[in-house]
Design an enzyme around this catalytic site. Sequence first.
Site, PDB file in Angstrom:
ATOM      1  N   GLY A   1     -32.857  23.233  15.059  1.00 54.15           N
ATOM      2  CA  GLY A   1     -32.955  22.418  16.275  1.00 54.15           C
ATOM      3  C   GLY A   1     -31.794  22.620  17.229  1.00 54.15           C
ATOM      4  O   GLY A   1     -31.982  22.832  18.431  1.00 54.15           O
ATOM      5  N   ARG A   2     -30.569  22.577  16.717  1.00 55.78           N
ATOM      6  CA  ARG A   2     -29.392  22.666  17.596  1.00 55.78           C
ATOM      7  C   ARG A   2     -29.105  24.093  18.050  1.00 55.78           C
ATOM      8  O   ARG A   2     -28.132  24.338  18.757  1.00 55.78           O
ATOM      9  CB  ARG A   2     -28.176  22.047  16.908  1.00 55.78           C
TER      10      ARG A   2
ATOM     11  N   LYS B   1     -32.015   7.158   9.157  1.00 53.38           N
ATOM     12  CA  LYS B   1     -33.420   7.123   9.629  1.00 53.38           C
ATOM     13  C   LYS B   1     -34.265   6.284   8.670  1.00 53.38           C
ATOM     14  O   LYS B   1     -35.078   5.464   9.093  1.00 53.38           O
ATOM     15  CB  LYS B   1     -34.001   8.548   9.661  1.00 53.38           C
TER      16      LYS B   1
ATOM     17  N   LYS C   1     -39.117  19.816  17.474  1.00 50.38           N
ATOM     18  CA  LYS C   1     -39.391  20.844  16.466  1.00 50.38           C
ATOM     19  C   LYS C   1     -40.413  20.319  15.449  1.00 50.38           C
ATOM     20  O   LYS C   1     -41.390  20.978  15.146  1.00 50.38           O
ATOM     21  CB  LYS C   1     -38.083  21.228  15.787  1.00 50.38           C
TER      22      LYS C   1
ATOM     23  N   GLU D   1     -37.910   8.675  17.935  1.00 53.05           N
ATOM     24  CA  GLU D   1     -37.491   8.443  19.322  1.00 53.05           C
ATOM     25  C   GLU D   1     -38.403   9.202  20.292  1.00 53.05           C
ATOM     26  O   GLU D   1     -38.905   8.654  21.274  1.00 53.05           O
ATOM     27  CB  GLU D   1     -36.042   8.913  19.545  1.00 53.05           C
TER      28      GLU D   1
HETATM   29  O1  F6P Z   1     -31.979  13.861  13.280  1.00 51.78           O
HETATM   30  C1  F6P Z   1     -31.370  15.064  13.545  1.00 51.78           C
HETATM   31  C2  F6P Z   1     -32.349  16.073  14.071  1.00 51.78           C
HETATM   32  O2  F6P Z   1     -33.191  16.503  13.061  1.00 51.78           O
HETATM   33  C3  F6P Z   1     -31.641  17.241  14.730  1.00 51.78           C
HETATM   34  O3  F6P Z   1     -31.227  18.184  13.821  1.00 51.78           O
HETATM   35  C4  F6P Z   1     -32.660  17.704  15.698  1.00 51.78           C
HETATM   36  O4  F6P Z   1     -32.123  18.532  16.684  1.00 51.78           O
HETATM   37  C5  F6P Z   1     -33.159  16.386  16.224  1.00 51.78           C
HETATM   38  O5  F6P Z   1     -33.149  15.524  15.101  1.00 51.78           O
HETATM   39  C6  F6P Z   1     -34.527  16.410  16.848  1.00 51.78           C
HETATM   40  O6  F6P Z   1     -35.500  16.887  15.969  1.00 51.78           O
HETATM   41  P1  F6P Z   1     -36.908  17.328  16.489  1.00 51.78           P
HETATM   42  O7  F6P Z   1     -36.743  18.473  17.405  1.00 51.78           O
HETATM   43  O8  F6P Z   1     -37.682  17.705  15.258  1.00 51.78           O
HETATM   44  O9  F6P Z   1     -37.526  16.164  17.199  1.00 51.78           O
END
Ligand code: F6P
Length: 533
Positions: free
Chosen positions: A255-256, A501, A197, A203
């Site tokens: 995101g979720r 983080k 997102k 990661e």
């Molecule tokens: O660290 C938690 C989070 O922000 C979640 O809410 C989200 O789904 C995930 O990391 C991944 O985020 P992104 O889609 O921005 O990489």
Amino acid sequence: MQNRWDSLKDHHAAVEGRSILGLFNDADRAARFSVSKDGLLFDYSKTNIDDRGRDLLIALAAASAVDEKRDAMFSGAKINETEGRAVLHTALRNLSSSVIVDGAEVMPEVRATYARMQDFVRQVQSGAYSGQGGKITDVLNIGIGGSDLGPAMAAIALSPYAIGPRVHFVSNVDGAHIADVLSGLNPDTTLVIVASKTFTTIETMTNAETAKRWMSVKVSDPASQFAAVSTAADKTKAFGIAPERVFGFEDWVGGRYSMWGPIGLSLMLSIGPDHFAEFLRGGAAMDDHFRSAPFDQNIPVLLALVGIWHNQICGHATRAVLPYDQRLLRLPAYLQQLEMESNGKRVDMAGNDLPYHSGPVVWGEPGTNGQHAFYQLIHQGTRVVPCEFLVARTGHEKELQHQHVLLVSNCLAQSEALMRGRSLAEATAILAKKGVTGAELERQARHRVFPGNRPSTTLAYETLTPFVLGQIIALYEHRVFVEGVILGINSYDQWGVELGKELALALQPVLEGKAAADDKDGSTQLLAKWFKG
Ligand code: F6P
């Protein structure tokens, strides 16, 4: 509001310890404490909730303005107050709807992106879009959390519908994850989707760079075999991904909650646009039900109220999700993020400390595997774990129907056993029949007692189709929403992930020997020193 919580607590104190099995002296209990809707059967009769308890819970939901807040969510109001965002994942599965955010209609853009996804998937599946080595055989989705768990869970759940390239998921920054997955793939015929997102998640971006290097060894233009799914068009461009393979969405999709839109691209590539549309239809059907059914017939509301009863009223700190459906293997992990990232909060909307506990710990594994692992604790441990069973009437493997009967028998037997238990007298009689006598009989019998009276719910469905999976996921999303509204919290932010983080970023140079750890506590200094060797 406090009175309503107090009334529920008083009611609980009055009925605590009573036999759930005894409640079935009311011959209509199972019918009156279950709901059938659109092929789903939700049975919550094996709980200690009675008419008064249900009335009080429904009154709590009504006093919390669940219906008003639900309508506000669907209409695009900015209910995610700490981030100033609307919460509109429902718009992604109600494509013919009209939704206004900040004075502008957002659906034409949603529909256009959806059409582009369909078109791209058809091109990949037909070979019109190909890799340097020919037709795409494998898709690698690189994402984490909400950009991984939903499609990864659903790709397994819907594997009987797979018609596209094989899909793989890499999430962990642990190099072992991507190394293991890449070792089975051919760069020439692999499409990499970078799903993030924000397009900043460390990661995902680290793994994306690793995948790009891996691909560049064999593919002259590696970026041509990359697609991106993100809200950050500028960052996808900077990464070098051509706009025609970038599928955007807006910040009003959490995101979720995002698997219904572009984050579902890997799933659509696997099962094809038609089955994906069925998945959306299932979610939309659950939305209709949630918006229209009275609370006492409303499955998401009732599932939430059972959750509130078990956690905040009875004090059970965890709940187990136990799908008797092997392909829902990743559902517990998916729900861990959905429920715990949403409702694991400590202050209300106004920033005041919560006067009760927030969301429970969610965990689980498919049955029957769990039966041979942790069910011991569920049956005889000192803590009560409310269990949520899921099971299909029929499996996809028609030739293995006898195995399905065995599976369902086990599922039903577990909820029965948890409720019924086995008394000392029953355990003693069983042992005595086997010839055990005297002090040994007394000692042994106590180990074979099951306290019983342990609550569970069962969600039954016809077969795990794309439509049914859509219903199930939307059901849990709305359950989280209702629980969040009743608790007065913001289910749509996730500040609790930030501190770790930040500290990880600060520790990286320490471990690389580029910075000192002087400001760290003794334990962290010790560990950092040990890892540096
Ligand atoms: O660290 C938690 C989070 O922000 C979640 O809410 C989200 O789904 C995930 O990391 C991944 O985020 P992104 O889609 O921005 O990489």
